[in-house]
Design an enzyme around this catalytic site. Structure first.
Site, short mmCIF file in Angstrom:
data_model
loop_
_atom_site.label_atom_id
_atom_site.label_comp_id
_atom_site.label_asym_id
_atom_site.label_seq_id
_atom_site.Cartn_x
_atom_site.Cartn_y
_atom_site.Cartn_z
N TYR A 35 -8.30 -127.56 40.40
CA TYR A 35 -7.06 -128.13 40.96
C TYR A 35 -7.25 -129.62 41.29
O TYR A 35 -7.36 -129.99 42.47
CB TYR A 35 -6.66 -127.40 42.23
N TRP A 39 -1.96 -130.40 46.48
CA TRP A 39 -0.99 -129.31 46.67
C TRP A 39 -0.43 -129.41 48.08
O TRP A 39 -1.18 -129.73 49.03
CB TRP A 39 -1.66 -127.94 46.48
N TRP A 41 0.75 -127.28 50.56
CA TRP A 41 0.25 -126.62 51.77
C TRP A 41 -1.26 -126.78 51.90
O TRP A 41 -1.77 -126.82 53.02
CB TRP A 41 0.79 -125.20 51.95
N ASP A 42 -1.95 -126.96 50.78
CA ASP A 42 -3.37 -127.29 50.89
C ASP A 42 -3.54 -128.58 51.69
O ASP A 42 -4.42 -128.69 52.56
CB ASP A 42 -4.00 -127.51 49.50
N ASP A 179 0.45 -116.56 44.46
CA ASP A 179 1.02 -116.53 43.12
C ASP A 179 1.20 -115.17 42.46
O ASP A 179 2.27 -114.84 41.99
CB ASP A 179 0.17 -117.40 42.19
N TYR A 374 -7.79 -112.72 42.41
CA TYR A 374 -6.87 -113.68 43.03
C TYR A 374 -6.16 -113.09 44.26
O TYR A 374 -6.82 -112.71 45.21
CB TYR A 374 -5.91 -114.11 41.94
N TRP A 375 -4.84 -112.96 44.23
CA TRP A 375 -4.12 -112.50 45.43
C TRP A 375 -3.92 -110.99 45.43
O TRP A 375 -3.04 -110.48 46.11
CB TRP A 375 -2.78 -113.22 45.54
N GLU A 418 -12.78 -120.35 46.81
CA GLU A 418 -11.33 -120.30 46.97
C GLU A 418 -10.95 -118.96 47.63
O GLU A 418 -10.12 -118.89 48.51
CB GLU A 418 -10.69 -120.44 45.58
C1 2M8 Z 1 -2.91 -121.63 43.65
O1 2M8 Z 1 -1.71 -121.95 42.94
C2 2M8 Z 1 -1.65 -122.80 41.79
C3 2M8 Z 1 -0.19 -122.98 41.41
O2 2M8 Z 1 0.49 -123.63 42.43
C4 2M8 Z 1 -2.40 -122.29 40.57
O3 2M8 Z 1 -2.89 -121.16 40.57
O4 2M8 Z 1 -2.45 -123.03 39.58
C5 2M8 Z 1 -2.48 -120.86 44.91
O5 2M8 Z 1 -3.56 -120.21 45.53
C6 2M8 Z 1 -1.79 -121.80 45.89
O6 2M8 Z 1 -1.52 -121.14 47.10
C7 2M8 Z 1 -2.63 -123.04 46.16
O7 2M8 Z 1 -1.87 -123.94 46.93
C8 2M8 Z 1 -3.09 -123.71 44.86
C9 2M8 Z 1 -4.10 -124.84 45.09
O8 2M8 Z 1 -5.15 -124.40 45.92
O9 2M8 Z 1 -3.69 -122.77 43.97
#
Ligand code: 2M8
Length: 447
Positions: A35, A39, A41-42, A179, A374-375, A418
């Site tokens: 990433y 982002w 909320w990050d 997600d 993941y989630w 993560e």
């Molecule tokens: C994850 O989301 C992104 C898309 O927004 C992805 O998977 O590409 C999620 O865990 C999200 O909550 C988080 O903000 C982001 C960056 O850590 O990754």
């Protein structure tokens, strides 16, 4: 194979190094490889951690995010850096021609949970425990950031508070931040990618050791199809809530909105801002959001459930989000105690085989539980932090301490995963994840 547990001092040093290494100067990327952008909320959680290193730098983080705020008030979910290697990037989102999008940055076209006022309040509190200079810095920033944050909350209240159920509407699973949670399986079943979905190549699966830790290709088709629908509606706030095939009242986001509205109202009070009508708005939105969470709660268990706004169906899927009422204090005492017992009991954080006793994203006893994906099962340090923080706020000091200690156990190998495999504590997804490092710093410094 887990690395040995690090001492608190070494862990704090390593967490600080992650934040510094991921820092581009204006923003800290969510992680170095997977990433490489900001982002929404990050950034809020990251700023909370940065405040322990340098309050000025924490302020810059939120400033960078706020400078990408759309003219209508929305804070976009991604602020892009120049980095390539993440898909969907800015071209795929196609927001450049959208009039609300600021001209100097490239952003995505959706939002994420509104935790920013919660972060701002936390940073002001951290500064108050530091020096007079830090207090002045944080309080001056709070005064400056207050109106943009109010506009962000007003955007949510205007465009996303569902008239039918009061919950905050999300138009893409990514807006929830969770997600591929099973919460969204049923709403995503309505999303049928059209033959005109432009082709694409996933890059996210290259950033992890095992692609099975990420969402499936089928899920990605749906994610990309919704982006197509929103893009074709020019991301107009009135249009997206009808155009997207995914429209859900999200209990977790709504609980966070309630908390954040109260925090923003409290900040106005503490900073003696002359904004009485706006404070009244925030209190009213907080009350409405809390009511909506309570209203979408099972009267026997206290579990909160999302609402599919396409057909009015209440979800039957119980995940970490079912505990949303505990975050925003939405329930009467008896039901709240019941819900807390469930959260800390053997179905969830008290499951006897967990490596660390914090909430997994799905109960290990659920047939759909997937320990690595993941989630859909793993534990997320940032979620454990949110609950421990809320417990602390609620005055449940012992429980807050227990969750802090268990959260630190989870992250104690210093890889800053993560998310984590709940039984072994193996870090999964990205490593050097900034928000994991940030909440580690907060845990190490508090309660
Ligand atoms: C994850 O989301 C992104 C898309 O927004 C992805 O998977 O590409 C999620 O865990 C999200 O909550 C988080 O903000 C982001 C960056 O850590 O990754």
């Amino acid at each position: 194979m887990r690395l040995p547990r690090l001492s608190p001092t070494t862990l704090a040093d390593r967490a600080a190094t992650v934040l510094r290494d991921n820092d581009t100067g204006a923003l800290v990327t969510a992680s170095p490889k997977l990433y490489p952008h900001m982002w929404s909320w990050d950034a809020a959680f990251i700023a909370i951690g940065l405040a322990y290193l340098d309050v000025r730098r924490a302020v810059t983080e939120l400033d960078t995010l706020l400078s990408a705020q759309w003219s209508d008030g929305m804070i976009p979910h991604i602020v892009f850096t120049e980095a390539t290697g993440y898909f969907p990037g800015p071209d795929r989102w196609g927001t450049d021609a959208v009039p609300q999008c600021p001209p100097h940055v490239r952003t995505s076209g959706i939002c994420q949970p509104p935790v920013h006022a919660i972060a701002l309040r936390r940073i002001v509190d951290t500064a108050r425990r530091a020096s007079q200079a830090d207090v002045e810095l944080a309080e001056t920033f709070a005064t400056r950031a207050w109106r943009p944050l109010y506009r962000w909350h007003r955007w949510l209240a205007r465009h996303r508070m569902s008239e039918s159920c009061g919950l905050i509407t999300i138009v893409h699973g990514w807006e929830s931040g969770m997600d591929n949670s099973p919460r969204w399986d049923s709403p995503y079943a309505h999303v049928r990618p059209g033959p005109d979905l432009p082709p694409y190549v996933r890059l996210d699966t290259l950033g992890v050791e095992d692609p099975d830790e990420r969402p499936s290709d089928d899920e990605y088709d749906r994610y990309l199809w919704i982006i197509e629908q929103l893009r074709r509606a020019d991301y107009a706030p009135e249009a997206v809530v009808t155009n997207s095939d995914f429209r859900v009242g999200d209990v977790f986001t709504t609980a966070l909105f309630a908390m954040a509205c109260d925090d923003l109202a409290d900040l106005a009070h503490e900073s003696s801002l002359e904004v009485p009508g706006k404070v009244a708005d925030l209190r009213a939105w907080a009350a409405r959001a809390r009511e909506a969470v309570a209203h979408n709660t099972d009267p026997d268990t206290g579990f909160a459930y999302d609402r599919d706004l396409r057909n009015g169906d209440t979800s039957k899927t119980t995940t970490i989000a079912a505990f949303s009422p505990l975050l925003c204090s939405a329930l009467p005492d008896r039901l709240e105690r019941r819900l807390l017992e469930e959260l800390t009991g053997p179905g969830w954080a008290g499951h006897p085989e967990l490596h660390a006793a914090v909430v997994p994203s799905v109960s290990p006893n659920d047939p759909g539980f997937d320990a690595r994906r993941y989630w859909r099962g793993p534990q997320w340090p940032v979620m454990a932090w949110l609950f421990s923080f809320a417990f602390h706020r609620r005055g449940w000091a012992e429980l807050a301490r227990q969750w802090r200690d268990q959260g630190l156990r989870l992250v104690s190998d210093g890889s800053f995963g993560e998310y984590y495999e709940p039984f072994t504590g193996e870090p999964l997804g990205s490593t050097q994840q900034s928000w994991t490092a940030a909440v580690t710093l907060d845990w190490l410094h508090s309660w």
